[in-house]
Design an enzyme around this catalytic site. Structure first.
Site, mmCIF file in Angstrom:
data_model
loop_
_atom_site.group_PDB
_atom_site.id
_atom_site.type_symbol
_atom_site.label_atom_id
_atom_site.label_comp_id
_atom_site.label_asym_id
_atom_site.label_seq_id
_atom_site.Cartn_x
_atom_site.Cartn_y
_atom_site.Cartn_z
ATOM 1 N N THR A 36 45.392 -27.787 64.270
ATOM 2 C CA THR A 36 46.233 -28.491 65.249
ATOM 3 C C THR A 36 47.002 -27.493 66.107
ATOM 4 O O THR A 36 47.060 -27.619 67.336
ATOM 5 C CB THR A 36 47.208 -29.436 64.514
ATOM 6 O OG1 THR A 36 46.448 -30.373 63.748
ATOM 7 C CG2 THR A 36 48.116 -30.168 65.478
ATOM 8 N N GLN A 62 35.365 -28.664 62.538
ATOM 9 C CA GLN A 62 34.337 -29.149 61.599
ATOM 10 C C GLN A 62 33.040 -28.345 61.702
ATOM 11 O O GLN A 62 32.063 -28.677 61.031
ATOM 12 C CB GLN A 62 34.027 -30.634 61.868
ATOM 13 C CG GLN A 62 35.214 -31.563 61.664
ATOM 14 C CD GLN A 62 35.582 -31.785 60.201
ATOM 15 O OE1 GLN A 62 34.795 -31.484 59.291
ATOM 16 N NE2 GLN A 62 36.773 -32.293 59.956
ATOM 17 N N SER A 74 39.957 -24.217 61.126
ATOM 18 C CA SER A 74 40.968 -24.506 60.105
ATOM 19 C C SER A 74 40.406 -24.207 58.721
ATOM 20 O O SER A 74 39.321 -24.693 58.373
ATOM 21 C CB SER A 74 41.357 -25.978 60.217
ATOM 22 O OG SER A 74 42.294 -26.298 59.230
ATOM 23 N N THR A 82 56.392 -14.741 60.250
ATOM 24 C CA THR A 82 55.776 -13.892 59.224
ATOM 25 C C THR A 82 54.427 -14.465 58.829
ATOM 26 O O THR A 82 54.286 -15.671 58.590
ATOM 27 C CB THR A 82 56.707 -13.793 57.997
ATOM 28 O OG1 THR A 82 57.951 -13.276 58.454
ATOM 29 C CG2 THR A 82 56.131 -12.895 56.917
ATOM 30 N N CYS A 136 43.738 -38.016 59.313
ATOM 31 C CA CYS A 136 44.945 -37.913 60.136
ATOM 32 C C CYS A 136 45.241 -39.207 60.875
ATOM 33 O O CYS A 136 46.333 -39.400 61.373
ATOM 34 C CB CYS A 136 44.804 -36.786 61.146
ATOM 35 S SG CYS A 136 44.447 -35.246 60.371
HETATM 36 N N1 PLP Z 1 40.205 -31.063 64.679
HETATM 37 C C1 PLP Z 1 39.330 -31.680 63.888
HETATM 38 C C2 PLP Z 1 37.969 -31.977 64.418
HETATM 39 C C3 PLP Z 1 39.676 -32.028 62.578
HETATM 40 O O1 PLP Z 1 38.779 -32.638 61.816
HETATM 41 C C4 PLP Z 1 40.967 -31.718 62.115
HETATM 42 C C5 PLP Z 1 41.386 -32.117 60.762
HETATM 43 O O2 PLP Z 1 41.074 -33.188 60.305
HETATM 44 C C6 PLP Z 1 41.840 -31.045 62.976
HETATM 45 C C7 PLP Z 1 41.429 -30.734 64.253
HETATM 46 C C8 PLP Z 1 43.205 -30.654 62.528
HETATM 47 O O3 PLP Z 1 43.133 -29.538 61.688
HETATM 48 P P1 PLP Z 1 44.375 -29.155 60.770
HETATM 49 O O4 PLP Z 1 44.406 -30.155 59.656
HETATM 50 O O5 PLP Z 1 44.089 -27.790 60.288
HETATM 51 O O6 PLP Z 1 45.586 -29.226 61.623
#
Ligand code: PLP
Length: 412
Positions: free
Chosen positions: A99, A210, A230, A268, A356
């Site tokens: 994110t 992904q 991520s 940090t 999410c």
């Molecule tokens: N983008 C995609 C395609 C995701 O699947 C996700 C998480 O579900 C994110 C962004 C967000 O990643 P993070 O959980 O590391 O913030």
């Protein structure tokens, strides 16, 4: 009259046996089929992280040797990540999550790189969609959504048309399109989009959360300005992400403060997270051929069994989509309304859409954006190397029992 589903498989000397709702036979639970939401930390990544969670706790900005050794660990991790993506270490920035990486890319494109419009898709993760909406409002920029086909794949002709139009309007667009959709598994040809963006002078960001560690990605061959990743999506730790920034770009940070990450991301460093990220990515790419084949096999097994046993079942997204995700569209019925709850009670972890957006009113924005998806209940099953064929069979058997006409009489 109570009718119990029959036993279906003996695995080694263990019977995988259905004994009715709430009872799981010899199957180990929970059955985790939600790897697109997050994955278990691998033992190897944890092992690599352990020294930095224990004795090597120095601040990487400290000048004494304990600090210098953690600095070295971060730079080694950066090199590993860069090598995997075919780029120079200086183009890799560690962040706190996907994110944050998406936010940094989108804001920089507008604030620092002169983008005056945004082109994205209606099925991006909220980490892109909400950020693009926010900055389009803040900077009063037009935001255009590219058309998709029935399976959620970008209509490249429409994208080109939009790029042409933005150019004719004297605008420099930011194009933000994800490599692999987290809910339905549709894939983007980033090579093709990169070329189009180059042709029309657009900045191209791809949310690859992904896709990184799930596909070999060589950025030296792509005309992409930013990609996001991520760690927790590929058996690395949570709380660590990565942003690739094309070295031709000069951007300012999202988070201000100290001079960490070459003044690009203050705070940090999450040393053990960064080390775990790099190790998990390295392992994923070493085992890519075997793991991807295995996981695709599980997806194919589930798809085939569902078609065989559940009449009327359909799938969201392309058959040849992201091999870790299977988005299933079950015909709506009295039972399907409580399907996610029943799966949870049976110890099977899955999602309705993305984790999410599980609280989203009106269901998933991704499914709503697809044509002809009325009258069905969507469940996303997503897989990883730790899943087994028995888990898939068990889950399909459970679904069979949920949708069987006799289910109403099965004792709890
Ligand atoms: N983008 C995609 C395609 C995701 O699947 C996700 C998480 O579900 C994110 C962004 C967000 O990643 P993070 O959980 O590391 O913030």
């Amino acid at each position: 009259m109570v009718k119990k589903p029959e036993n279906f498989r003996k695995k080694g000397d263990v019977w995988i046996e259905w004994k009715g709702k709430g009872s799981f036979g010899a199957m180990k639970h929970p059955i985790y089929l939600d790897s697109a939401a997050t994955t278990a930390l691998s033992p190897e990544a944890l092992e690599a992280m352990m020294p930095y969670l224990t004795e090597s706790f120095g601040n990487p900005s400290s000048i004494y040797s304990m600090g210098r050794s953690t600095r070295v660990a971060i730079e080694m991790a950066r090199k590993t990540v860069a090598r995997t993506l075919g780029v120079k270490p200086m183009s890799i920035f560690f962040t706190s999550c996907g994110t944050e990486s998406n936010n940094t890319a989108i804001l920089s494109a507008i604030r620092d790189l002169g983008c005056t419009s945004i082109i994205t898709s209606p099925i991006e993760h909220h980490a892109v969609l909400h950020t693009a909406e926010h900055y389009s409002r803040q900077y009063s920029l037009p935001l255009d959504l590219v058309a998709l086909d029935e399976e959620g794949v970008v209509d490249y002709a429409d994208l080109e048309q939009k790029l042409k139009q933005h150019q004719a309007d004297g605008r420099k667009p930011l194009v933000s399109l994800m490599y692999a959709n987290n809910e339905i598994g549709s894939l983007l040809d980033i090579q093709r989009v990169g070329l189009l963006c180059r042709l029309y002078g657009a900045i191209f960001h791809s949310d690859c959360v992904q896709a990184v560690a799930h596909y070999p990605i060589n950025l030296s061959e792509s005309f992409v300005h930013f990609i996001s990743a991520s760690g927790h999506k590929f058996h690395g730790p949570k709380g660590v992400g990565m942003l690739y920034v094309n070295p031709s770009l000069e951007i300012a940070p999202l988070i201000h403060g100290g001079s960490q990450e070459r003044n690009m991301r203050a705070g940090t460093e999450n040393v053990y997270g960064i080390v775990g990220f790099a190790r998990a990515l390295e392992l994923a790419m070493e085992a890519y051929e075997a793991d991807s084949r295995y996981i695709a096999g599980l997806r194919g097994l589930m798809r085939g069994l569902l078609v065989q046993h559940l009449p009327g079942v359909r799938f969201n997204g392309p058959e040849q989509g992201l091999y870790t995700v299977l988005s299933v569209c079950f015909p709506r019925s009295a039972r399907s309304e409580s399907l996610l709850m029943e799966l949870d009670q049976a110890g099977i972890c899955v999602s309705g859409g993305s984790a999410c957006s599980s609280g989203e009113a009106g269901g998933s924005h991704v499914i709503r954006a697809l044509a002809n998806r009325d009258g069905c209940t969507t469940v996303r099953f997503s897989f990883c190397k730790y899943n087994t064929a028995e888990e898939i069979e068990y889950t399909v058997n459970f679904l069979k029992s949920v949708f069987s006409p006799e289910k109403a009489g099965v004792e709890a």
